[in-house]
Design a protein around this motif. Structure first.
Motif, short mmCIF file in Angstrom:
data_model
loop_
_atom_site.label_atom_id
_atom_site.label_comp_id
_atom_site.label_asym_id
_atom_site.label_seq_id
_atom_site.Cartn_x
_atom_site.Cartn_y
_atom_site.Cartn_z
N ALA A 1 0.87 -1.17 0.00
CA ALA A 1 0.00 0.00 0.00
C ALA A 1 0.91 1.22 0.00
O ALA A 1 1.79 1.34 0.85
CB ALA A 1 -0.91 0.00 1.23
N SER A 2 0.71 2.11 -0.95
CA SER A 2 1.60 3.26 -1.13
C SER A 2 0.78 4.50 -1.42
O SER A 2 -0.24 4.43 -2.09
CB SER A 2 2.55 2.97 -2.30
N THR B 1 6.78 3.26 -1.50
CA THR B 1 6.58 1.90 -0.98
C THR B 1 6.42 0.91 -2.13
O THR B 1 6.94 -0.20 -2.07
CB THR B 1 5.35 1.86 -0.05
N GLU C 1 -0.88 -4.21 -5.61
CA GLU C 1 -1.31 -3.23 -4.61
C GLU C 1 -2.42 -3.84 -3.77
O GLU C 1 -3.31 -4.50 -4.29
CB GLU C 1 -1.81 -1.96 -5.29
N SER D 1 3.64 -1.47 3.75
CA SER D 1 2.77 -0.29 3.69
C SER D 1 3.55 0.96 4.05
O SER D 1 4.45 0.94 4.88
CB SER D 1 1.60 -0.44 4.67
N TRP E 1 -0.11 1.97 9.50
CA TRP E 1 -0.20 1.53 8.12
C TRP E 1 -1.39 2.21 7.46
O TRP E 1 -2.35 2.61 8.14
CB TRP E 1 -0.37 0.01 8.07
N ALA F 1 -4.03 -1.21 3.74
CA ALA F 1 -3.16 -2.29 4.24
C ALA F 1 -3.80 -2.96 5.45
O ALA F 1 -3.82 -4.19 5.55
CB ALA F 1 -1.79 -1.74 4.59
N SER G 1 7.55 -1.73 6.63
CA SER G 1 6.87 -0.44 6.73
C SER G 1 7.81 0.60 6.13
O SER G 1 9.02 0.48 6.23
CB SER G 1 6.59 -0.09 8.18
#
Length: 189
Positions: free
Chosen positions: A8-9, A14, A36, A53, A60, A64, A84
């Motif tokens: 998850a970005s 990320t 993703e 994430s 997060w 995520a 992370s």
């Protein structure tokens, strides 16, 4: 062996780290899918999972956390590694250790330490640009001595991924390719 690297970005950092981890695992001859978490990849059918994430407000990203909640049953039976991506290296030295400690507590809370037992968790620094903070948050970050920039440590990221590959090889009785560097894969924040 099939491995899922899900992430998850918010701003791409990320996702780039997830791509580098996947690339190292592929370089060791692993079959790796990258997705993703918000796209809803399924965990079933994979032999191992790496989840990462971005960290915003010491947590997060919601997608995520939702992904972990939806797949907790499937994840509990698989080798699992977590990473992370935050900004500890953008903080003044005096605040870095505390930031890492707070993040570790958040991750354990997210997972409910009794439910999932990850084989390792790493907190990496990402990219933090001035335009990502507005108003008072930008002023406060600068006031405490925060720095903007790209703080990703690619050698540390690759070493961590190599450690995952080596641990999977030991579990399955296969050897990683010769170009893999050392790393324990069990490094905790």
């Amino acid at each position: 062996m099939r491995i899922l690297v899900a992430f998850a970005s918010r701003n791409g950092s990320t996702g780039e780290i997830a791509g580098r981890v996947a690339g190292r695992l592929r370089g060791a001859g692993r079959n790796v899918d990258v997705a993703e978490m918000g796209d809803g990849p399924e965990v079933s059918g994979y032999d191992a999972v790496v989840l990462g994430s971005a960290v915003h407000n010491q947590a997060w990203l919601p997608e995520a956390s939702d992904f972990v909640s939806r797949h907790v049953s499937a994840l509990s039976g698989l080798p699992l590694w977590l990473f992370s991506v935050g900004m500890p290296d953008g903080l003044p030295r005096l605040l870095r250790a505390k930031a890492k400690e707070l993040q570790e507590k958040r991750i354990l809370g997210l997972l409910g330490a009794d439910v999932l037992e990850p084989r390792g968790h790493r907190l990496f620094s990402g990219v933090y640009l001035e335009g990502q903070l507005k108003g008072a948050a930008h002023f406060s970050f600068r006031l405490i001595g925060g720095r903007f920039g790209d703080f990703r440590d690619w050698a540390a990221i690759e070493s961590w991924a190599d450690g995952i590959s080596q641990e999977l090889a030991a579990r399955s009785g296969t050897l990683p390719s010769q170009d893999q560097a050392g790393g324990s894969g069990r490094e905790d924040v």
